[in-house]
Structure formats: structure tokens, C-alpha cells
Design an enzyme around this catalytic site. Structure first.
Site, PDB file in Angstrom:
ATOM      1  N   GLU B  79     -30.206 -17.014  23.848  1.00 29.61           N
ATOM      2  CA  GLU B  79     -29.084 -17.586  24.603  1.00 29.61           C
ATOM      3  C   GLU B  79     -28.927 -16.971  25.992  1.00 29.61           C
ATOM      4  OE1 GLU B  79     -28.953 -16.719  21.439  1.00 29.61           O
ATOM      5  OE2 GLU B  79     -28.122 -18.375  20.268  1.00 29.61           O
ATOM      6  N   PHE B 141     -18.451 -16.356   8.465  1.00 26.35           N
ATOM      7  CA  PHE B 141     -19.856 -16.194   8.854  1.00 26.35           C
ATOM      8  C   PHE B 141     -20.058 -16.676  10.297  1.00 26.35           C
ATOM      9  CE2 PHE B 141     -24.230 -17.950   9.078  1.00 26.35           C
ATOM     10  CZ  PHE B 141     -24.884 -16.729   9.041  1.00 26.35           C
ATOM     11  N   GLN B 142     -20.716 -15.878  11.091  1.00 18.04           N
ATOM     12  CA  GLN B 142     -20.980 -16.151  12.510  1.00 18.04           C
ATOM     13  C   GLN B 142     -19.695 -16.417  13.288  1.00 18.04           C
ATOM     14  OE1 GLN B 142     -24.248 -19.012  12.906  1.00 18.04           O
ATOM     15  NE2 GLN B 142     -25.666 -17.292  12.881  1.00 18.04           N
ATOM     16  N   LYS B 191     -15.653 -26.138  14.848  1.00 20.22           N
ATOM     17  CA  LYS B 191     -16.456 -27.209  14.266  1.00 20.22           C
ATOM     18  C   LYS B 191     -15.605 -28.380  13.777  1.00 20.22           C
ATOM     19  CE  LYS B 191     -20.533 -27.797  11.379  1.00 20.22           C
ATOM     20  NZ  LYS B 191     -21.427 -27.178  10.386  1.00 20.22           N
ATOM     21  N   MET B 510     -37.585   1.289  40.405  1.00 17.25           N
ATOM     22  CA  MET B 510     -36.381   1.757  41.084  1.00 17.25           C
ATOM     23  C   MET B 510     -35.803   2.970  40.364  1.00 17.25           C
ATOM     24  SD  MET B 510     -34.876   1.113  43.844  1.00 17.25           S
ATOM     25  CE  MET B 510     -34.654  -0.505  44.566  1.00 17.25           C
TER      26      MET B 510
END
Lengths: 184, 613
Positions: B79, B141-142, B191, B510
Site C-alpha cells: 500500500e 479482525f483487521q 463495509k 548520505m
């Protein structure tokens, strides 16, 4: 060129503050939407601003507006940033610095529980009367007072109650409004 | 009269028919599910591409995507990649980048890209799935507190609890993301709301909001005062930033015109590169920590600084109390909170860069009919002396490829093409900014504010999606590129011929340079051990790999990369301990730069400077 590379003896960002911190009261008009309080409080913690007092409640139900009163102590430059950062929040309608605009009324409410017997109890009641504190609960050995006024008055009352048997205090935080006919 | 009506009748009938059909269609199409509304709203916002990754909490939306072909979905591998792709897409087109991710880990993985977009003011709308409303707060969940987590890394965010709110919020999200100072907006959709039926509508006035009202027109009095100062200045300089690019292509054109009118020199931040052409003789190069000597000296010594769409970032100012001590500062910015945040500004102008520039041009024309090149000739002469220091010089070699040389050859090879450059973060990023001449706005995509390693590869994917026929090159480092390497596979899947040009010095360059500067060359954990074979890696993922370590063969290798019609990983082996110079070390002022001939950079920074980043 090389001369320029010598240590200058001065650190940057750690410049001495030039002005003294001031205590300001900000009135913030916001949409009463979920998470708005977290957003305002999060802004203060994320940017390292102080909150001394914060009150929030819906004030115009039909428009879904809430008023947040924030008391913050900061240097003038930081206070300006606080105001600008608050104005940047999408759900914020207006921010007023009441201290800067002058002429504002500031009030707070406190509930003060004091326990004691005998002479102390009489003295407690006498002082409460002088401060126009109402008795809202009483038992044989305790009182609960409701007192409203400027924060300094409430602090003074609490200080006087300490030797007389102060048990606990709750304060609402400050509500403030400008004087005169102007609407925020 | 009668004949008149008779003549009209067939037309009226047709019109009536069309009217009825359209009414009927509106009725039919109005009632839809939340998931359908999301796709409909995206179409109404003219979205053509979205970057996303499916999961349990966004399945209804993915089902709707499956049943249409107007909006193209780019399937990412992580993502974070989706958010950087959307950033690259947005920055190269000026449109809003759209991301679609699932709840929980989908949302948390997007946080880096959201923060990146917030700091660089990139318009983005990120739609996240959420567990059904009855389950919110139950550690389902999630589940994660998406609006809580993203509150401080978005311009605004929403949790949609009712289907009735969804159409308004979707359109509002696009308005907030793209107007004023642009930024990322998260819309968290549970949802059950995606399944719920409701009436879709597009708000008649989608460009107004009850409390959010960006200030676009600068105060005319202030603009006039600014022009008066510009007409009097002896040592003026334009200091421009990403705001000019965000303000649209016209803003860059107007900047060029104002510079032409006035004859003043121009420098720019990293984010503003391309707004003014590098080939112009008024161009001083980038300023700041790794800016050119002439740009930084001119900033330090100027008597009038005209800051347009930049924010006095600490990479720009160096030691604050020694920042341009003798100048009057004009600051044009759309965000009032940028004014006076770190540096005191004498004349603030709050407004959109383009509109303010237009007014400045108009007023300049009213007040003067010629440029001030003649009057500021001594200043331009001083600047030419600083230019002669040649702060970007480096010792080339015919045995080993110097990274600066590699970028110069890349620039030469792509000169005739429409080339978009993205970068990761580190030495290679600064070298790209220093040695690649940018001529056009929206052609340089880099992570400036947040400094996100791993930005460049996915950003290149996003740019290529928006510009399928252009040459898109990610100038990368071997350490950064491994952070989002998997998106190379996205490029292969969607036949996006991005070129990943890795300046491989086997160090986090760097970090190593700062360890040399500050920590006695103790290179703690900054050596890139166990590097993959990038050529085989590219082949394994279905692309092409090229390796080059010989300066004499570099041009041919670059040509081979550019000629290949598909994604390429180019492993360019460069000298290992090259430092990125010039540099304003931490704790120093603009006129205290380390130049390329400084032999021992380990003794430059004092104790107080060492605590700074």
C-alpha cells in the site's frame, strides 16, 4: 573560504527567546463532528503548544456548532502560530484571541468538597458565604460547595479551604465570551 | 402562429423524449450501493486511474470496479507503493491522485505516503475500507482506528457512518484535497456502508464548504507594496518553491514572465525545480543545504527577498539567526500559517501564487516599462563572481564512474525526450537536483519534506501511468530502491517502461557522509551488505537489467536502457565514497559553505552543530 569554516560559536534554532510567555484565552468555533476535539488537542501536542485549560460543548444545536475555549501560555510569536494552525483545521470556522481583543468575560465553575467539624465547619461556611459559594451537598462532617467566578477567585477559595479540611476539587475549565453586542 | 407550432412540433417531441429518458435514467441510477457511489463519484471527478490493493473490507468496491471499465485500477504490491504512485501521478499531472486500500494493515501501510503528501502538499484522496459500523471499537479482525491514526498526517479525514453522508463526503474530499494548499484526505468507509443502498447525488456546489475557505486572491495593497519594493531594490532575488508548481502551469509561465520583466535572479527549493528553466541565465540553481554557492550567497547578501510558494524550511535557511540578515522579505503563500513560522517576514501576501504573480506583472507593467537589469548590474556582477567559484565542480575519472558524471550523461541522453525524473532520498537525490537541468514544471518528483526513501520507484510508476509515452526515470540509490523494490513487478504487469537508474555506491551515501562529517568516519550500519544482483533481480521480475562500471561504456549503456521498451533496472556502479557537495553544514549560515575543494570534511562541524539534523 577556509576561514569561513571555523566554528562560529553559535548554535542555530537555540536562539534566546526575546519575549516573555503570555497567557491567552482563545475561543474556537467548530463543527461538532466526531473527532474534532482529538484533532484540536492533537494539534497542540504535535506542535508542542501548551494547554492550560480546555472546555468544549455544543452551543448551536441546529447548526451543529461547538465552542471550544482554550487557555494557553506561550510567547507572542507562538500564540500567533497557534491561532493560524487552528484556523487551518478544516472543521474550524473562527478563532478569536479574546485576551488580545480585550473586554472579555471569563468564568469557571468548581465543586469543592470540604470535611471538618466544630470551629472549622463554621469558618468554612462563613468563607463560603463571602465567596458566594452555594452548598449543594452536606453531611454531618462535610460540605460540597458550588462556586463560579473568575479562575483567580476560585483558586483563592480553594487555597482558603486547604487548612479547613479540603478533600477534593473538580473544575470545569474556563468559559469565556466577549463583552458588548458583537457576535463571534 | 399555427404553422409556427407545427414546424416546432417534431423538435418539441424529441426534446420531451430526451427529457423523459434522462429523468428516468436519473431515477434509476440514483439509488445505488455505497460501493457503486464511490466509483460513480470518482467518475464524476474525472478520475481515470486509481492505485490500490484489495482486502476484506473493500471487496464490495472491488466488485464494482470489476463491473466497469472506465476507471483503470493499478494493482500495487504494497500500500505504501500505492500512495507514492498517487503522489507521482498527482505531481506530474496536477490532478488528484486516488488510492484505495483495505482496513487495518492496508490503512497503516498507507500512512508513510499520506504523511509524505501532507508535507509536500500533494493532492490525494485515499479511500480506506473499515470493519462494519457495529464492529467498530471491538478489536475486530483487521480493524484499526484509521481516522485516529491518520488525523495528524492528513489535511482532513472522514469516517462515513451513514450512507446518506457518503456522496457529499466523497466530493468534499476531492475539493479539500485539491484546493488551497493541497494535501491528502482520507475517507474511511465501513463495509456495511459500502453495501447499504442510498441516493447518489453530486452536490450542485461542490466547491464550497461551510468552514473551509481558502484565500486565493492576494491583498492588492500588499502586492502593490511588493512591486514598489521590487522597483527600488538594489540586490533582489526570487526564492521560489513547490507552491509555484502546485499553482498550475500558468504560475510557472507567469514566474518566467515576471523574471523577464524585472531582470532579477532566481533560485528555487528542491520542490520548486522546473518552475523556472535551468537553461535561463537568471537561474542560480537550487539553494539550501546542498544548493549552489551563488544561490546561497545571493540569499545571504540580498536586500530584497521575494519568496513565492516556499516555506523557509530548515534545509533552506541553515542557521536561523544568520539567515539573510540584511534583507526585506516578501512572502507569498496560500497558507497563512506558513507566514512567520520560522523566519520573520516583512510583507506577507496570502494568496494563490499564480493570481499574485499575475497581479505583480500587471502592476509592474503599469509602473515601469523596462527591466531593472541595468540598475542592478553591480549585484548581477557580484553574483557572476560567485558563479565563478563553480561550486558544482568535481574531479572526473576515466576509471570509475562519478555519480555526478552519470547524471550529466543521463541528462544529455534524454535531452530530446519528454523526460520525467523521480528520485529516492539521499545523495543521489541531491545530485539529481544539482546536475539534472529541469526546464519544465511537473517534471521532477521527489520526496522533499518527509524525505521518504523508497518514494522514487513507485512515483515513477504513477508518472508513467499518467504519461504512457514519456520517458520516466527514477534516479535511485541502491539502499532506497530496495525499500519499495517490489513495485517493479507492478511496472512489469502494467507494461510501464520505467527506468530505474541506480547510482550504486554500496553505501547509504548520505548517512555515510554525515558519519564522516560528525562521527569520525565510523560507518555504523551504513554499508549496503549482501546487495542483490540487480540484473538478475530485474530479469526475475520480468524486466531488463543492465550493469555498467566503466565511464567509457556509460553512454552506450544509457542508450540501451532508453531504447528498451519495458521496465529496466540499471545498476550504475559509481565511486564509493564520493561526497555530496557543496554543503551548508548544520549550525552554519549560508555564507559558510563547504566547497568541493575542502579536503577534510570531518572537522567542519562544531559540537553545537552535531546535535542538529
Amino acid at each position: 573560504m577556509i576561514d569561513n569554516l571555523q566554528p562560529s560559536g553559535s548554535a542555530y534554532f537555540i536562539t534566546k527567546p526575546t519575549a516573555e510567555p503570555e497567557r491567552h484565552t482563545l475561543s474556537v468555533l467548530v463543527d461538532n463532528e466526531p473527532g474534532i476535539l482529538a484533532r484540536i488537542a492533537g494539534l497542540f501536542s504535535a506542535r508542542g503548544f501548551n494547554i492550560d485549560s480546555l472546555t468544549v460543548s455544543e452551543t448551536e444545536h441546529e447548526k451543529g456548532l461547538s465552542r471550544i475555549t482554550i487557555v494557553s501560555v506561550a510567547r507572542p510569536k507562538v500564540l500567533k502560530q497557534i491561532k493560524l494552525q487552528l484556523e487551518r483545521v478544516v472543521a474550524v470556522h473562527k478563532v478569536h484571541d479574546l485576551t488580545q481583543e480585550g473586554k472579555s468575560l471569563e468564568r469557571e465553575l468548581a465543586l469543592v468538597k470540604v470535611a471538618g467539624t466544630g470551629e472549622n465547619r463554621v469558618e468554612t461556611l462563613r468563607l463560603a458565604e463571602a465567596f458566594r459559594a452555594q452548598v449543594v451537598d452536606a453531611s454531618i462532617e462535610s460540605f460540597v460547595f458550588e462556586i463560579t467566578g473568575r479562575p483567580t477567585k476560585i483558586e483563592q477559595f480553594i487555597a482558603l479551604m486547604v487548612p479547613l479540611g479540603l478533600v477534593e476539587v473538580v473544575r470545569t475549565g474556563m468559559a469565556a465570551i466577549s463583552r458588548g453586542s458583537d457576535k463571534m | 402562429m399555427r404553422t409556427f407550432w407545427l414546424l416546432l412540433e417534431p423538435f418539441l417531441l424529441v426534446e420531451l423524449k430526451v427529457y423523459i429518458i434522462s429523468k428516468w435514467e436519473m431515477k434509476m441510477s440514483k439509488e445505488m450501493t455505497g460501493a457503486e457511489m464511490i466509483i460513480k463519484a470518482l467518475k464524476d471527478q474525472n478520475v481515470e486511474h486509481i492505485f490500490g490493493y484489495p482486502g476484506g473490507a473493500v471487496l464490495p468496491i472491488y466488485d464494482t470496479i470489476f463491473q466497469q471499465d472506465e476507471i483503470k485500477h493499478i494493482l500495487v504490491r504494497h500500500e505504501q507503493g500505492a500512495t507514492h504512485m498517487a503522489e507521482g501521478y498527482a505531481r506530474s499531472t496536477g490532478k488528484v491522485g486516488v488510492v484505495l486500500v483495505t482496513s487495518g494493515p492496508g490503512a497503516t501501510n498507507a500512512v508513510t505516503g499520506l504523511t509524505d503528501a501532507l508535507l509536500d502538499s500533494i493532492p490525494m484522496v485515499c479511500i480506506t475500507g473499515q470493519v462494519p459500523t457495529p464492529l467498530i471499537g471491538s478489536d475486530a479482525f483487521q480493524e484499526c482506528d484509521t481516522v485516529g491514526i491518520t488525523r495528524n498526517c492528513t489535511k482532513h479525514n472522514y469516517l462515513v457512518k451513514k450512507i446518506e453522508d457518503l456522496p457529499r463526503i466523497l466530493h468534499e474530499a476531492f475539493y479539500i484535497a485539491s484546493s488551497g494548499r493541497p494535501g491528502p484526505v482520507v475517507v474511511d468507509v465501513p463495509k456495511d456502508v459500502q453495501f447499504a443502498l442510498g441516493e447518489y447525488y453530486k452536490p450542485a456546489n461542490a466547491t464550497s464548504h461551510k468552514s473551509y475557505k481558502p484565500h486565493l486572491n492576494g491583498d492588492l495593497g500588499a502586492i502593490e507594496a511588493a512591486v514598489d519594493l521590487m522597483l527600488k531594490a538594489k540586490k533582489p532575488i526570487f526564492y521560489t518553491g513547490g507552491g509555484v508548481i502546485n499553482s498550475g502551469v500558468e504560475a510557472s509561465e507567469n514566474l518566467r514572465e515576471l523574471v523577464e520583466l524585472s531582470g532579477f535572479p532566481v533560485t528555487s527549493t528542491l520542490m520548486g525545480l522546473g518552475a523556472f528553466p535551468a537553461s535561463n541565465d537568471k537561474w542560480l540553481g537550487m539553494l539550501g543545504m546542498h544548493g549552489t554557492y551563488e544561490a546561497n550567497m545571493a540569499m545571504h547578501d540580498c536586500d530584497l527577498m521575494i519568496c513565492i510558494g516556499a516555506r523557509f524550511d530548515d534545509r533552506i535557511t541553515g542557521r536561523l539567526d544568520a539567515f539573510s540578515p540584511d534583507s526585506i522579505k516578501i512572502h507569498v503563500d496560500i497558507d497563512p500559517s506558513s507566514i512567520g513560522k520560522t523566519v520573520h517576514v516583512d510583507l506577507p501576501i496570502i494568496g494563490d501564487c499564480n493570481r499574485v504573480l499575475e497581479e505583480m506583472i500587471r502592476l509592474w507593467r503599469e509602473k515601469s516599462n523596462q527591466s531593472r537589469t541595468g540598475e542592478i548590474a553591480p549585484w548581477l556582477k557580484t553574483i557572476d563572481k560567485w558563479r565563478d567559484v563553480k561550486s558544482l565542480r568535481y574531479e572526473n575519472s576515466d576509471e570509475i564512474i562519478k555519480p555526478q558524471f552519470a547524471i550529466q550523461r543521463l541528462a544529455k541522453a534524454t535531452k530530446e525526450r519528454d523526460t520525467y525524473i523521480t528520485t529516492e532520498v539521499g545523495q543521489h537525490q541531491m545530485w539529481a537536483a544539482q546536475y539534472f537541468p529541469f526546464e519544465k514544471p511537473n517534471h521532477f518528483m521527489t520526496s522533499g519534506g518527509l524525505g521518504t526513501m523508497g518514494y522514487g520507484l513507485p512515483a515513477a510508476v504513477g508518472v508513467q501511468v499518467a504519461h504512457p509515452d514519456a520517458t520516466v526515470i527514477d534516479i535511485a540509490g541502491e539502499a532506497s530502491v530496495q525499500m519499495t523494490m517490489q513495485e517493479f513487478s507492478t511496472a512489469v504487469q502494467f507494461r510501464l517502461p520505467i527506468k530505474i537508474f541506480i547510482l550504486n555506491n554500496e553505501y547509504m551515501g548520505m548517512v555515510r557522509q554525515w558519519q564522516q562529517l560528525l562521527h569520525g568516519s565510523r560507518y555504523s550500519q551504513s554499508y549496503s551488505e549482501s546487495l542483490p544482483d540487480f540484473v538478475k533481480l530485474a530479469e526475475a521480475m520480468g524486466g531488463k537489467g543492465i550493469r555498467c562500471d566503466d565511464p567509457a561504456k556509460l553512454d552506450d549503456a544509457i542508450k540501451e536502457m532508453l531504447d528498451f521498451d519495458g521496465p529496466v533496472l540499471f545498476d550504475c556502479r559509481v565511486s564509493k565514497e564520493e561526497n555530496c557537495l557543496p554543503m551548508i553544514p548544520s549550525g552554519k549560515a549560508h555564507n559558510e559553505m563547504i566547497l568541493p575543494d575542502t579536503k577534510d570534511i570531518g572537522n567542519v562541524i562544531d559540537e553545537k552543530g552535531k546535535i542538529l539534523v
